[in-house]
Motif scaffolding. Sequence first.
Motif, PDB file in Angstrom:
ATOM      1  N   GLY A  64       8.247  11.886 -10.013  1.00  0.00           N
ATOM      2  CA  GLY A  64       9.615  11.511  -9.692  1.00  0.00           C
ATOM      3  C   GLY A  64       9.727   9.997  -9.605  1.00  0.00           C
ATOM      4  O   GLY A  64       9.059   9.258 -10.332  1.00  0.00           O
ATOM      5  N   HIS A  65      10.570   9.537  -8.709  1.00  0.00           N
ATOM      6  CA  HIS A  65      10.777   8.090  -8.559  1.00  0.00           C
ATOM      7  C   HIS A  65      11.072   7.812  -7.089  1.00  0.00           C
ATOM      8  O   HIS A  65      12.178   8.053  -6.607  1.00  0.00           O
ATOM      9  CB  HIS A  65      11.937   7.634  -9.438  1.00  0.00           C
ATOM     10  CG  HIS A  65      12.210   6.163  -9.339  1.00  0.00           C
ATOM     11  ND1 HIS A  65      11.300   5.207  -9.719  1.00  0.00           N
ATOM     12  CD2 HIS A  65      13.299   5.487  -8.889  1.00  0.00           C
ATOM     13  CE1 HIS A  65      11.817   4.000  -9.517  1.00  0.00           C
ATOM     14  NE2 HIS A  65      13.028   4.150  -9.013  1.00  0.00           N
ATOM     15  N   ILE A  66      10.071   7.303  -6.379  1.00  0.00           N
ATOM     16  CA  ILE A  66      10.236   7.055  -4.954  1.00  0.00           C
ATOM     17  C   ILE A  66      10.562   5.588  -4.698  1.00  0.00           C
ATOM     18  O   ILE A  66      10.018   4.688  -5.350  1.00  0.00           O
ATOM     19  CB  ILE A  66       8.975   7.472  -4.162  1.00  0.00           C
ATOM     20  CG1 ILE A  66       9.286   7.509  -2.661  1.00  0.00           C
ATOM     21  CG2 ILE A  66       7.797   6.566  -4.458  1.00  0.00           C
ATOM     22  CD1 ILE A  66       8.214   8.202  -1.838  1.00  0.00           C
ATOM     23  N   ILE A  67      11.489   5.353  -3.780  1.00  0.00           N
ATOM     24  CA  ILE A  67      11.862   4.000  -3.366  1.00  0.00           C
ATOM     25  C   ILE A  67      11.618   3.882  -1.867  1.00  0.00           C
ATOM     26  O   ILE A  67      12.175   4.657  -1.064  1.00  0.00           O
ATOM     27  CB  ILE A  67      13.341   3.705  -3.683  1.00  0.00           C
ATOM     28  CG1 ILE A  67      13.578   3.775  -5.195  1.00  0.00           C
ATOM     29  CG2 ILE A  67      13.741   2.335  -3.147  1.00  0.00           C
ATOM     30  CD1 ILE A  67      15.037   3.607  -5.584  1.00  0.00           C
ATOM     31  N   TRP A  68      10.760   2.945  -1.492  1.00  0.00           N
ATOM     32  CA  TRP A  68      10.472   2.692  -0.085  1.00  0.00           C
ATOM     33  C   TRP A  68      11.359   1.569   0.436  1.00  0.00           C
ATOM     34  O   TRP A  68      11.541   0.556  -0.244  1.00  0.00           O
ATOM     35  CB  TRP A  68       9.008   2.300   0.113  1.00  0.00           C
ATOM     36  CG  TRP A  68       8.045   3.432  -0.084  1.00  0.00           C
ATOM     37  CD1 TRP A  68       7.328   3.715  -1.202  1.00  0.00           C
ATOM     38  CD2 TRP A  68       7.711   4.440   0.877  1.00  0.00           C
ATOM     39  NE1 TRP A  68       6.557   4.830  -1.018  1.00  0.00           N
ATOM     40  CE2 TRP A  68       6.769   5.294   0.259  1.00  0.00           C
ATOM     41  CE3 TRP A  68       8.105   4.692   2.192  1.00  0.00           C
ATOM     42  CZ2 TRP A  68       6.215   6.388   0.918  1.00  0.00           C
ATOM     43  CZ3 TRP A  68       7.549   5.784   2.845  1.00  0.00           C
ATOM     44  CH2 TRP A  68       6.627   6.620   2.214  1.00  0.00           C
ATOM     45  N   LYS A  69      11.892   1.746   1.620  1.00  0.00           N
ATOM     46  CA  LYS A  69      12.690   0.688   2.242  1.00  0.00           C
ATOM     47  C   LYS A  69      12.360   0.612   3.723  1.00  0.00           C
ATOM     48  O   LYS A  69      11.975   1.605   4.350  1.00  0.00           O
ATOM     49  CB  LYS A  69      14.185   0.929   2.039  1.00  0.00           C
ATOM     50  CG  LYS A  69      14.718   2.175   2.725  1.00  0.00           C
ATOM     51  CD  LYS A  69      16.218   2.319   2.519  1.00  0.00           C
ATOM     52  CE  LYS A  69      16.757   3.549   3.258  1.00  0.00           C
ATOM     53  NZ  LYS A  69      18.228   3.689   3.108  1.00  0.00           N
ATOM     54  N   ARG A  70      12.486  -0.561   4.258  1.00  0.00           N
ATOM     55  CA  ARG A  70      12.257  -0.791   5.688  1.00  0.00           C
ATOM     56  C   ARG A  70      13.533  -0.434   6.426  1.00  0.00           C
ATOM     57  O   ARG A  70      14.620  -0.942   6.113  1.00  0.00           O
ATOM     58  CB  ARG A  70      11.892  -2.270   5.885  1.00  0.00           C
ATOM     59  CG  ARG A  70      11.553  -2.655   7.316  1.00  0.00           C
ATOM     60  CD  ARG A  70      10.086  -2.498   7.633  1.00  0.00           C
ATOM     61  NE  ARG A  70       9.790  -3.140   8.922  1.00  0.00           N
ATOM     62  CZ  ARG A  70       9.439  -4.401   9.052  1.00  0.00           C
ATOM     63  NH1 ARG A  70       9.311  -5.165   7.959  1.00  0.00           N
ATOM     64  NH2 ARG A  70       9.192  -4.906  10.248  1.00  0.00           N
ATOM     65  N   ALA A  80       0.813  -1.214   0.000  1.00  0.00           N
ATOM     66  CA  ALA A  80       0.000   0.000   0.000  1.00  0.00           C
ATOM     67  C   ALA A  80       0.846   1.264   0.000  1.00  0.00           C
ATOM     68  O   ALA A  80       0.326   2.365  -0.240  1.00  0.00           O
ATOM     69  CB  ALA A  80      -0.928   0.008   1.214  1.00  0.00           C
ATOM     70  N   LEU A  81       2.153   1.153   0.265  1.00  0.00           N
ATOM     71  CA  LEU A  81       3.043   2.307   0.199  1.00  0.00           C
ATOM     72  C   LEU A  81       3.083   2.807  -1.245  1.00  0.00           C
ATOM     73  O   LEU A  81       3.490   2.086  -2.158  1.00  0.00           O
ATOM     74  CB  LEU A  81       4.439   1.935   0.688  1.00  0.00           C
ATOM     75  CG  LEU A  81       4.546   1.670   2.192  1.00  0.00           C
ATOM     76  CD1 LEU A  81       5.810   0.883   2.510  1.00  0.00           C
ATOM     77  CD2 LEU A  81       4.516   2.983   2.969  1.00  0.00           C
ATOM     78  N   ASN A  82       2.673   4.027  -1.458  1.00  0.00           N
ATOM     79  CA  ASN A  82       2.432   4.540  -2.802  1.00  0.00           C
ATOM     80  C   ASN A  82       3.720   4.828  -3.566  1.00  0.00           C
ATOM     81  O   ASN A  82       4.617   5.508  -3.068  1.00  0.00           O
ATOM     82  CB  ASN A  82       1.602   5.828  -2.701  1.00  0.00           C
ATOM     83  CG  ASN A  82       1.208   6.365  -4.060  1.00  0.00           C
ATOM     84  OD1 ASN A  82       0.999   5.608  -5.003  1.00  0.00           O
ATOM     85  ND2 ASN A  82       1.099   7.676  -4.161  1.00  0.00           N
ATOM     86  N   THR A  83       3.799   4.313  -4.774  1.00  0.00           N
ATOM     87  CA  THR A  83       4.933   4.607  -5.658  1.00  0.00           C
ATOM     88  C   THR A  83       4.491   5.346  -6.917  1.00  0.00           C
ATOM     89  O   THR A  83       5.327   5.700  -7.745  1.00  0.00           O
ATOM     90  CB  THR A  83       5.667   3.311  -6.064  1.00  0.00           C
ATOM     91  OG1 THR A  83       4.734   2.424  -6.706  1.00  0.00           O
ATOM     92  CG2 THR A  83       6.276   2.623  -4.855  1.00  0.00           C
ATOM     93  N   ASN A  84       3.190   5.583  -7.060  1.00  0.00           N
ATOM     94  CA  ASN A  84       2.671   6.305  -8.221  1.00  0.00           C
ATOM     95  C   ASN A  84       2.745   7.801  -7.954  1.00  0.00           C
ATOM     96  O   ASN A  84       1.756   8.472  -7.675  1.00  0.00           O
ATOM     97  CB  ASN A  84       1.230   5.873  -8.512  1.00  0.00           C
ATOM     98  CG  ASN A  84       0.647   6.570  -9.732  1.00  0.00           C
ATOM     99  OD1 ASN A  84       1.394   6.992 -10.625  1.00  0.00           O
ATOM    100  ND2 ASN A  84      -0.665   6.706  -9.766  1.00  0.00           N
ATOM    101  N   VAL A  85       3.958   8.316  -7.993  1.00  0.00           N
ATOM    102  CA  VAL A  85       4.212   9.707  -7.615  1.00  0.00           C
ATOM    103  C   VAL A  85       4.960  10.415  -8.730  1.00  0.00           C
ATOM    104  O   VAL A  85       5.426   9.793  -9.693  1.00  0.00           O
ATOM    105  CB  VAL A  85       5.045   9.783  -6.315  1.00  0.00           C
ATOM    106  CG1 VAL A  85       4.320   9.118  -5.164  1.00  0.00           C
ATOM    107  CG2 VAL A  85       6.431   9.162  -6.518  1.00  0.00           C
TER     108      VAL A  85
END
Length: 459
Positions: free
Chosen positions: A142-148, A135-140
């Motif tokens: 730019g280019h977002i990378i989520w990490k724990r 559910a962490l949104n990446t449709n933004v």
Amino acid sequence: MDRRYLGSHPIRFPAGFAGLTMPHNWITDAAIAARFCKTGLSGLDYHGRQPVSRNAQILTGSPVSPALQFGCAHSGFVPLTIGDYQASPWCCFAELALNDRPAGEFFAMTQGKSVFFHIELAQKQPFCLKFKTAALNTNVHGHIIWKREQSGFPLLFIGENRFLLRDWVAQKGAYLVPVAQHAKIFGTNPVTDVNNLDVLPPTTESVNTGSELFIDSRTVLILDSSQAVQLAEENGMCTLIFSENPIRFNLSFGDSVHEALSESERIQKTHRQTAEQQFQRYQKLAEKLPFADFDGCPELTEIIQSLPGYVQAATQRNGMTRASASSYYWVWGWDNLVTAHELSKWGDLEGQRAIIRFFLSHRWSDGSVPHRYGRDYEILQTMQFGASDCLLISLIHQHFCDAKDTVFLKECYPAVLQLWNGLRQKAGPGGFIRGLGFYPDNPRAMGRTETGVTSLETG
């Protein structure tokens, strides 16, 4: 938590949001907004240091697949659903059901950079919370990378977004580029907003060959609790099990790990005091609520009376409001001008004056009223004299008629004169102001031109 926090005029929703075209509800305050649906939390927005627009959407889900789902542990996860639901702008109170039978109730509130939950189950049993990392949104933009950030509990996620200026302009043109940077990027006159040109000028060589970042932002989200929590993880699904009753947990944000952790600790330690302060703050608005009687449809009366609260919930520290108390919109010029005209309906002359003062000090270099602003209230788009400038003149006039404040009127007069002269230069022989208008967001895509005349803005 006390149901009285809903205030004297909550909005009542049908159980499970049944029958609604949009089967959910947003609660919001300042920089955060949370969306609830029948199955849990389906959306979460945060306005931090990331670019404006859809980058504020942090968690995205749906009633079928919520980002956060409530449940009980009965030989596995058994989902709880939201039944009768009531909300004020900043908080909500609802019943929880297990197989259509009452199973407890929950309270949630937004404040600062947090959403805080208080849940009480009718029977002593483990409470489960499912968090879907997808559910962490990446449709933004730019280019977002989520990490724990770390294993175990609390759940801490970092979203980093970096994007080169040359790549942004090549893909998006001048979209979301501060107007003050247009001259450097496109080699144009410093006063020119290239959004208003028929053809976008080519970018300068220094931009084409440079390595300057247009986006360089970090968003930190923490799912935390002061209570003991068991954590199980499988295929991107985190299941949290609480053995205490009542259950308390929070979702908190920051633009750094330290800020998010500090915010989480703050809301955990002060949630009762914070709820009381929020209640008192919003209850003051109930003294001068607008009223309209819709015969046979009391729900519309509830909505009308909730308007001051929702405006307050979207108000930022400088007095400007987010363009929507739900979802991701940030601060727009014409939205605030239209909103400000209505503030006097419930006696908020101070709020009206704050918005006027903002525009007096945040206009474009030619003196015109901007269309929209960025995170630091830098100007992102102008119309260079048109409908928005007329609205500001109208707002200043209305404020004087209501407040009878000649000192403030004299403070505003030089700006009014500048706006009037700018409008006169764009007026045709019949007195009509020529220009793009101020709606929709991209007027040219709808056939608007600089020589057009718009009598009424419509959706």
